[in-house]
Design an enzyme around this catalytic site. Structure first.
Site, PDB file in Angstrom:
ATOM      1  N   ASP A  11       0.925  -1.246   0.084  1.00 17.88           N
ATOM      2  CA  ASP A  11       0.121  -0.048  -0.014  1.00 17.88           C
ATOM      3  C   ASP A  11       0.942   1.385   0.176  1.00 17.88           C
ATOM      4  O   ASP A  11       1.623   1.353   0.936  1.00 17.88           O
ATOM      5  CB  ASP A  11      -0.846   0.073   1.319  1.00 17.88           C
ATOM      6  N   ASP A 130     -13.629  -7.153  -5.511  1.00 15.38           N
ATOM      7  CA  ASP A 130     -13.704  -7.346  -4.108  1.00 15.38           C
ATOM      8  C   ASP A 130     -14.957  -8.015  -3.929  1.00 15.38           C
ATOM      9  O   ASP A 130     -15.941  -7.728  -4.236  1.00 15.38           O
ATOM     10  CB  ASP A 130     -13.509  -6.097  -3.348  1.00 15.38           C
TER      11      ASP A 130
END
Lengths: 253, 208
Positions: A11, A130
């Site tokens: 990230d 997702d």
């Protein structure tokens, strides 16, 4: 034989890797180049960079990160997070990315998949999905905006649709498993593997070495993505690969 | 100087970065004079065979490429650039290639549990012990492709198993091709680029 891939995910917030990565030999724990080089040394097969920057300079910063990493680290690099246009894809690919991952933007504007694939080739377009299991309908459902927004899409239907539109690879995260360290959602990947014939990267739930061996023995996914277990050295990529090799799963050692 | 041919397809920057990392003097160029006088040539490429050949033809680079190859300049095609070395491809109808190596580029067959494109690291088996790329034996390199070269065994330096035997490195004289991406294959790939660079230097010394 084609090796099964182990893929760490980083990230990136404003050009820095978020969640202090716990490698004792790194002087600067937030430096994307140093972390990428360390993962290359450990035997990572690819790297995924997810831009979590919320300011509007995100694209310039991320291109800069990719440019720097790709001068030092020679493995496939995927970049995702906030990419909404072909122009944004082009900028990152020119900076050195090999693949672009799109998620919410693909749901909002599915043509983006087709446009990206037409311009850069399907191999450059990864659609990230997702999903969460919906007990009421007994179906896996697609979520967007980092899992915040439910959609009416069934994960299997959506996967088939994005492949038709030109996605070259799918990165599928089980929100039900993400962060639980209770193993990958094998049922999900078995269903997906039947439904599409592009490579699938599984994400969410990795906690132990057994989770990886089960994933590769019980589904036909070709990649497994994980973040914190590698960042915090709970497992090293090499340990995982050794264990896979011992079970007869082809890996690059 | 090694000329990396700039014909407007695919991402060539990573090839340049990897070559520079191993110390090669590379230049991205479409200039006929620069290509003509280069000590070595790299033809990169990602995308579709036909549009890539169209671009080479539009920029009138085909006769130039054939001429430099004839003069013995070491020439390396990477990925689609490797496929273009062959006589033709069946991607979107039959399209003629550069015809520098006999053979045809055809689609990977549909097989159970083997996706097309092949995406990922595959393990090379050396087929010719005396190759400048012999260190590749047993090593993994990174592949992304839907088509592969079907050609006589004598041109295959290394191959990988993907249900069919896929030529990974091919060679005919001073013409080399790599189906995988050396610029994305870690240390193994960098060493292969270094070996090509050495070949370029050796040829340069021999011809001066």
């Amino acid at each position: 034989m084609l090796a099964k891939r182990i893929i760490p995910c980083l990230d990136v917030d404003n050009g820095r890797v978020k969640k202090g990565v716990n490698f004792i030999n790194l002087v600067d724990v937030g430096d994307p180049v140093a972390i990428a080089a360390e993962y290359e040394r450990q035997g990572a097969d690819e790297l995924v960079f997810l831009d979590i920057t919320t300011t509007n300079e995100r694209r310039a910063t991320m291109a800069d990160v990719v440019e720097k990493v790709s001068q030092q680290v020679f493995m496939p690099l995927t970049v995702g997070g906030g990419i909404h246009s072909v122009a944004a894809m082009e900028k990152l690919l020119q900076a050195g990315a090999d693949k672009i991952a799109i998620n919410s933007a693909a749901v909002a504007n599915p043509t983006l998949i087709r446009q990206g694939a037409a311009k850069f080739g399907s191999q450059a377009i990864v659609v990230a999905i997702d999903v969460s299991f919906d007990p009421a309908s007994q179906q896996y459902r697609v979520f967007t905006h980092g899992g915040q927004q439910a959609t009416a899409l069934s994960a299997i239907d959506w996967a088939q649709r994005v492949v038709q539109l030109g996605a070259g690879e799918l990165l599928v995260t089980s929100m039900d498993k993400d962060g639980t360290k209770s193993g990958f959602d094998l049922h999900l990947y078995q269903q997906l593997g039947q439904a599409v014939d592009v490579p699938i990267i599984a994400s969410g739930g990795a906690g132990t070495i057994t989770d990886f061996t089960q994933l590769y023995q019980q589904t036909n996914v070709t990649g497994a993505l994980a973040a914190s277990i590698f960042h915090f050295k709970e497992l090293t990529i090499n340990n995982v690969k050794q264990a896979l090799a011992n079970k007869g799963v082809p890996v690059r050692l | 100087m090694i000329a990396v041919i700039d014909y407007g397809v695919g991402n060539v920057f990573n090839v340049l970065k990897a070559c520079r990392y191993v110390g090669a003097d590379v230049q991205l160029t479409a200039d006929p004079a620069s290509i003509q006088k280069a000590d070595g040539i790299i033809l990169p490429g990602v995308g579709a065979f036909r549009s890539a050949m169209d671009r080479l033809n539009q920029q009138q680079l085909v006769p130039l490429i054939k001429d430099t190859v004839k003069r013995g300049t070491p020439f390396l095609g990477i990925c689609l650039g490797m496929q273009m070395l062959f006589a033709s491809s069946t991607e979107f109808g039959v399209t003629p290639g550069l015809g520098l190596i006999p053979g045809q580029v055809i689609r990977l067959p549909q097989q159970a549990d083997l996706q097309v494109p092949q995406v990922g690291w595959n393990q090379n088996r050396l087929q010719q012990d005396d190759s400048i790329f012999r260190d590749i034996d047993g090593c993994y390199t990174y592949f992304v492709h839907s088509y592969y070269a079907e050609c006589p065994a004598k041109y295959v330096v290394a191959s990988v198993d993907y249900g069919v035997q896929v030529p990974a490195i091919v060679q005919r004289g001073n013409v080399y091709g790599m189906q995988f991406h050396p610029e994305k294959s870690g240390k193994v790939g960098l060493n292969l680029l270094k070996a090509f660079m050495k070949e370029v230097q050796a040829h340069d010394l021999a011809s001066n």
